[in-house]
Design a protein around this motif. Structure first.
Motif, PDB file in Angstrom:
ATOM      1  N   GLU A 375       0.832  -1.201   0.000  1.00 29.87           N
ATOM      2  CA  GLU A 375       0.000   0.000   0.000  1.00 29.87           C
ATOM      3  C   GLU A 375       0.865   1.250   0.000  1.00 29.87           C
ATOM      4  O   GLU A 375       0.543   2.234  -0.673  1.00 29.87           O
ATOM      5  N   ASP A 376       1.961   1.225   0.740  1.00 25.94           N
ATOM      6  CA  ASP A 376       2.898   2.357   0.739  1.00 25.94           C
ATOM      7  C   ASP A 376       3.486   2.558  -0.661  1.00 25.94           C
ATOM      8  O   ASP A 376       3.601   3.685  -1.145  1.00 25.94           O
ATOM      9  N   ARG A 379       0.899   4.070  -3.029  1.00 25.67           N
ATOM     10  CA  ARG A 379       0.750   5.506  -2.832  1.00 25.67           C
ATOM     11  C   ARG A 379       1.932   6.264  -3.443  1.00 25.67           C
ATOM     12  O   ARG A 379       1.763   7.293  -4.086  1.00 25.67           O
ATOM     13  N   SER A 382       2.004   6.735  -7.270  1.00 26.41           N
ATOM     14  CA  SER A 382       0.916   7.523  -7.844  1.00 26.41           C
ATOM     15  C   SER A 382       1.403   8.781  -8.540  1.00 26.41           C
ATOM     16  O   SER A 382       0.884   9.159  -9.603  1.00 26.41           O
TER      17      SER A 382
END
Length: 394
Positions: A375-376, A379, A382
């Protein structure tokens, strides 16, 4: 409507800053347009006399070198008479002498969406060398053949960095090569002046067969988009004495070894989401177990959206390791220029993953452990995406 590659968009509207500059091109046989015309020929025709050097990644300019750690020599291109500099030979990093021939390096390589594919690290070394010697880099973007939405696997740990993993990204990274160039430039604090020519019409949900583009194998054992789809998991066999299917007509899609007994392994063909494992036998004509009968499986992907290549192969690997402990072994060094560290740790990007597999830890619990780091990463990536996420596009 088919996708237009960065190469085609570049030729249609070259940037003004390129006027008068000498061009180097990092490419291989997959560097073609939709009509199979090669980037070397198209760029030399578009910019007469200005394509002054060619560069090649692993497997050679013509992708003729079959296996890992088979180096290519420098040469002279018979069509243009320009030098071809191998970046998988005496050096993997462009030298000052190579770069003196050019003002800008154009990169047109087909990546396959998996962390261990060396082309993206050849590109990263080019970024570093270009920054050091005041050269500019232009990336001609191409599709990620296994899509730009899905990511999977553990994020590489820095102590396991190598030529099959230089930066902290997961095994299935979900980026295009242009996006990776932008991200590596930031991750490595490289400071290269990069421009990316994006594709036209590509969406993150696309697999290669959605693009309308022709597939030319970017390396000898990547014969089809189906190979690329299983590769994020099946490349793991390179760190073991189990054949990854090199020397067969189904590299990476099949795997096996002489000591595998289908009855003892007792794998339910339907147990893995999105795939069927068909029992098979084969005799490789080269590489591991050459000329020896191997028993194993052919992975048939039936639903690519639910198929998890990395988790699937890790689960199979764990079953084989514990079913045939006396016959199974990890491959010993060297592997991709590393002579001390275990190849499997470099491939997995972690010593702990190997140890967890050896200890019998449940693979589902292992993948849940990676969720926060994934998830890190998601992010972080992105800000480097050139094409919107699907939910953002609606």
């Amino acid at each position: 409507m088919r996708v237009m590659t960065g190469l085609e968009c570049f030729l249609e509207a070259p940037p003004k800053w390129l006027d008068g500059l000498r061009i180097g091109l990092l490419c291989n046989p997959a560097s073609v347009d939709s009509r199979f015309r090669h980037a070397r020929d198209l760029i030399s025709e578009r910019f007469p006399g200005r394509l002054t050097a060619l560069f090649s990644p692993q497997h050679g300019f013509d992708a003729e070198k079959q296996d890992n750690m088979i180096e290519s020599d420098h040469g002279i291109d018979p069509t243009l008479g320009t030098p071809i500099f191998s970046l998988y030979g005496e050096t993997r990093i462009p030298t000052a002498d190579m770069l003196r021939h050019i003002d800008v390096l154009v990169v047109d390589l087909q990546d396959v969406g998996t962390r261990v594919y060396t082309f993206i690290y050849t590109m990263s070394y080019c970024l570093e060398a270009a920054a050091a010697h005041g050269k500019r880099v232009l990336i001609l973007d191409r599709p990620n053949p296994i899509g730009g939405n899905s990511i999977e696997g553990n994020v590489l740990e820095p102590e396991n960095a190598s030529f099959v993993g230089r930066f902290p990204i997961p095994m299935r990274h979900g980026m295009t090569i242009g996006e990776l160039a932008r991200m590596f430039n930031e991750m490595g604090r490289i400071g290269c002046r990069i421009d990316v020519v994006p594709m036209r019409g590509w969406r993150r949900s696309m697999y290669f067969d959605d693009t309308g583009l022709p597939w030319v194998p970017p390396s000898p054992n990547m014969p089809s988009p189906a190979t690329a789809l299983v590769y994020p998991g099946q490349v793991i066999w390179e760190g073991t004495n189990v054949s990854e299917g090199r020397g067969t007509t189904l590299p990476f899609e099949c795997f096996g070894a002489p000591f595998i007994d289908h009855r003892k392994l007792a794998i339910d063909p339907q147990v893995f989401p999105g795939a069927v494992l068909r029992p098979m036998a084969f005799e490789p004509v080269s590489n591991k177990w050459q000329g020896t009968l191997c028993r194993g499986y052919h992975i048939h992907v039936t639903d690519r959206t639910s198929y998890r290549p990395y988790a699937t192969t890790l689960s199979i690997l764990q079953r084989i390791l514990h079913s045939f402990p006396e016959a199974f072994s990890w491959k010993s060094p060297p592997y991709e220029y590393e002579t001390v560290r275990m190849p499997i740790d470099l491939i997995l990007g972690s010593r702990n993953v190997r140890r967890d597999i050896e200890s019998g830890r449940d693979i589902d619990s292992l993948t849940k452990q990676w969720r926060e780091a994934l998830e890190d990463y998601d992010r972080f990536r992105s800000s480097f995406l050139l094409y919107p996420r699907e939910q953002e596009a609606r």
